[in-house]
Structures are given as structure tokens and as C-alpha cells.
Design an enzyme around this catalytic site. Structure first.
Site, PDB file in Angstrom:
ATOM      1  CG  ASP A  67      15.776  46.055 -28.077  1.00 45.61           C
ATOM      2  OD1 ASP A  67      15.287  45.309 -28.939  1.00 45.61           O
ATOM      3  OD2 ASP A  67      15.125  46.506 -27.127  1.00 45.61           O
ATOM      4  CG  ASN A 136      11.405  48.301 -16.249  1.00 45.84           C
ATOM      5  OD1 ASN A 136      11.046  48.400 -17.423  1.00 45.84           O
ATOM      6  ND2 ASN A 136      12.634  47.926 -15.936  1.00 45.84           N
ATOM      7  CG  HIS A 138      12.135  48.216 -20.646  1.00 47.49           C
ATOM      8  ND1 HIS A 138      12.576  47.160 -19.863  1.00 47.49           N
ATOM      9  CD2 HIS A 138      11.478  47.622 -21.668  1.00 47.49           C
ATOM     10  CE1 HIS A 138      12.208  46.021 -20.403  1.00 47.49           C
ATOM     11  NE2 HIS A 138      11.532  46.268 -21.495  1.00 47.49           N
ATOM     12  CD  GLU A 143      15.862  47.818 -18.222  1.00 53.13           C
ATOM     13  OE1 GLU A 143      14.683  48.217 -18.113  1.00 53.13           O
ATOM     14  OE2 GLU A 143      16.176  46.616 -18.101  1.00 53.13           O
TER      15      GLU A 143
HETATM   16  C1  F6R Z   1      12.049  44.518 -27.464  1.00 53.45           C
HETATM   17  C2  F6R Z   1      11.877  45.735 -26.704  1.00 53.45           C
HETATM   18  C3  F6R Z   1      11.316  45.730 -25.326  1.00 53.45           C
HETATM   19  C4  F6R Z   1       9.969  45.016 -25.242  1.00 53.45           C
HETATM   20  C5  F6R Z   1       9.467  44.995 -23.806  1.00 53.45           C
HETATM   21  C6  F6R Z   1       8.155  44.258 -23.657  1.00 53.45           C
HETATM   22  O1  F6R Z   1      12.623  44.779 -28.710  1.00 53.45           O
HETATM   23  O2  F6R Z   1      12.241  46.742 -27.201  1.00 53.45           O
HETATM   24  O3  F6R Z   1      11.154  47.068 -24.909  1.00 53.45           O
HETATM   25  O4  F6R Z   1       9.048  45.676 -26.064  1.00 53.45           O
HETATM   26  O5  F6R Z   1      10.421  44.386 -22.994  1.00 53.45           O
HETATM   27  O6  F6R Z   1       8.347  42.914 -23.922  1.00 53.45           O
HETATM   28  P1  F6R Z   1       7.123  41.918 -24.088  1.00 53.45           P
HETATM   29  O7  F6R Z   1       6.404  42.348 -25.336  1.00 53.45           O
HETATM   30  O8  F6R Z   1       7.741  40.557 -24.232  1.00 53.45           O
HETATM   31  O9  F6R Z   1       6.280  42.064 -22.883  1.00 53.45           O
END
Ligand code: F6R
Length: 243
Positions: A67, A136, A138, A143
């Protein structure tokens, strides 16, 4: 589904780096799917160590990131392109031409999403996909929703995601409200998936993902259908699992 429980963040990072290093050694032209965020930073550090020990070679490796924030240019320090350069690509012998991140500045995001999907498909799909997870549940920026998104798409980030990511920005107002994210099709088409989670704030998401029903309100639960998925969890992230 395989679950590896480890003590802490450092052990999680070492286990993940070992799997990635094995993939790169066994198939020198592997296609890797990469994530950003806090979770994989330790893993990328371990990979750089293994690379510096001359045990792995990235010359022929291709990568696709999950992303990118929408409307941030790749020069912006908070962009995921910048993150990847700083945390991994600048330290290994990967050809940056073979590293792909969605273009967050695309004038026509719909066209960009289609372009990104066809790039991934043309490369023969991802050999090993690395995932973090949001609190959450994702994955990428898929989401919670009433359906699973199939292809790469423009996402309205949930308030909880904006709040969680505000720690990387000077103020909450600066956090982009939209992102371009790979959909579930490319993630599920990956030959192997590893999902990393560390910390108590991920414990409920992990429990619902692994033990709950498959439900787009818990986006990561779709991984229950993947034939080769490994969860690498530290004690806190695994703390609410039944066993
Ligand atoms: C980032 C991504 C997100 C993160 C998720 C957890 O490329 O795909 O799904 O893996 O938001 O983020 P952290 O590791 O910062 O808790």
C-alpha cells in the site's frame, strides 16, 4: 494454518527474517510482497544483517508493497516508498527498478490500481507475502467492511487507522485520509503468507482472525482460507488465543 509463538518482538523479527532469507536463497528471482509500519522494521534489520554476512543476494528479487498513502509524493518522508528505501532497499543490493509501491500521486487512482494489479499478475504472483495487522484486523489497508475488496483499490482509512498512524506524523491532521491498497485477490494468490504481530494491542485482532468466523468486518480472517499461511506472534499478541 501454522502458528509460531515466540517470546518477544526480537524473536518474531528473527523468525520472520529467517523465512524470508530462506525464500530468497531457494529462489533467487523470488517475488516478495512487503509491508510497512512498525511491525516489520525489526525483520528488515535482521535481513540487512543476513545480507551483510553475504548469505543472501537480492540482485534478481522483485518486490511489491501492499500500500501507499494517497496524495503523498514518494519524496515525502512519510510515504511508504521512503519508508522502504530507508528501512530496507538502501541497505541491500536490490535493483530499485524491481521494487514497486503504488503511486500515491497518481492523477487517476482507478487506473493506477488496475496498473498495479496487472504488474503483480504479470510477475507470476507473489512467492512470499509479509503482512502486519491493524488493531482492527486490517491487512494492507483492507479496512473492515461489508465485503472483501478484490483488487487494488482506493481506501478511505478508518478513524482508528488514522489515529494509530498519527504517531509517524507531526500532527493527526497531517495523516492522509486515503490510501491505495492491494486487495485480497493478490494477497490470497501469494504462494506463501507470513503474518507478524507483536504487542497486546494486536491480541484481539489476532484472536478474531484465527478463531472467529471468516468475516469482512475482520479482514484478516480471510487468511483462514489460504493454503500456506504462518502467523508469527509474540506472547502478548498471542495472549488471547484459546491455546
Ligand atoms: C502497512 C500495512 C498495514 C500495517 C498495519 C500494522 O503496509 O499494510 O496493514 O501492517 O497497519 O501497522 P503497525 O505494524 O505499525 O502496527
Amino acid at each position: 494454518m501454522k502458528i509460531i509463538k515466540v517470546k518477544n518482538y526480537e524473536e518474531m523479527s528473527k523468525r520472520a527474517a529467517f523465512i524470508i532469507a530462506s525464500q530468497v536463497s531457494i529462489k533467487e528471482d523470488s517475488v516478495l510482497g512487503l509491508a510497512t509500519g512498525s511491525t516489520p522494521i525489526g525483520t528488515y534489520k535482521q535481513i540487512i544483517n543476513i545480507y551483510n554476512d553475504k548469505l543472501i543476494d537480492f540482485k534478481n528479487i522483485t518486490t511489491y508493497n501492499l500500500d501507499e498513502y494517497y496524495d503523498l509524493s514518494e519524496e515525502n518522508e512519510q510515504s511508504y516508498r521512503c519508508f522502504m528505501n530507508q528501512n530496507l532497499f538502501n541497505h541491500i543490493n536490490i535493483d530499485k527498478k524491481n521494487t514497486f509501491v503504488p503511486n500515491g500521486k497518481a492523477e487517476n487512482p482507478e487506473k493506477e490500481c488496475k496498473r498495479y494489479d496487472s504488474l503483480v499478475e504479470k510477475s507470476g504472483n507473489i512467492d512470499l507475502q509479509i503482512l502486519g495487522i491493524g488493531s482492527n484486523a486490517h491487512i494492507g489497508f483492507n479496512e473492515p467492511d461489508d465485503k472483501f475488496a478484490k483488487g487494488t483499490h482506493l481506501v478511505d482509512l478508518k478513524q482508528e487507522t488514522i489515529d494509530a498512524n498519527a504517531r509517524f506524523f507531526k500532527s493527526k491532521e497531517e495523516v492522509p485520509k486515503k490510501a491505495i491498497s492491494m486487495g485480497m485477490k493478490n494477497i490470497m494468490a501469494a504462494k506463501k503468507v507470513i503474518l507478524l504481530a507483536s504487542g497486546e494491542n494486536k491480541a484481539q485482532a489476532i484472536k478474531s482472525t484465527i478463531e472467529g468466523p471468516i468475516n469482512p468486518l475482520v479482514p484478516a480472517s480471510i487468511l483462514q482460507l489460504h493454503p500456506d499461511v504462518t502467523f508469527i506472534l509474540d506472547e502478548e499478541a498471542a495472549s488471547r488465543l484459546d491455546k
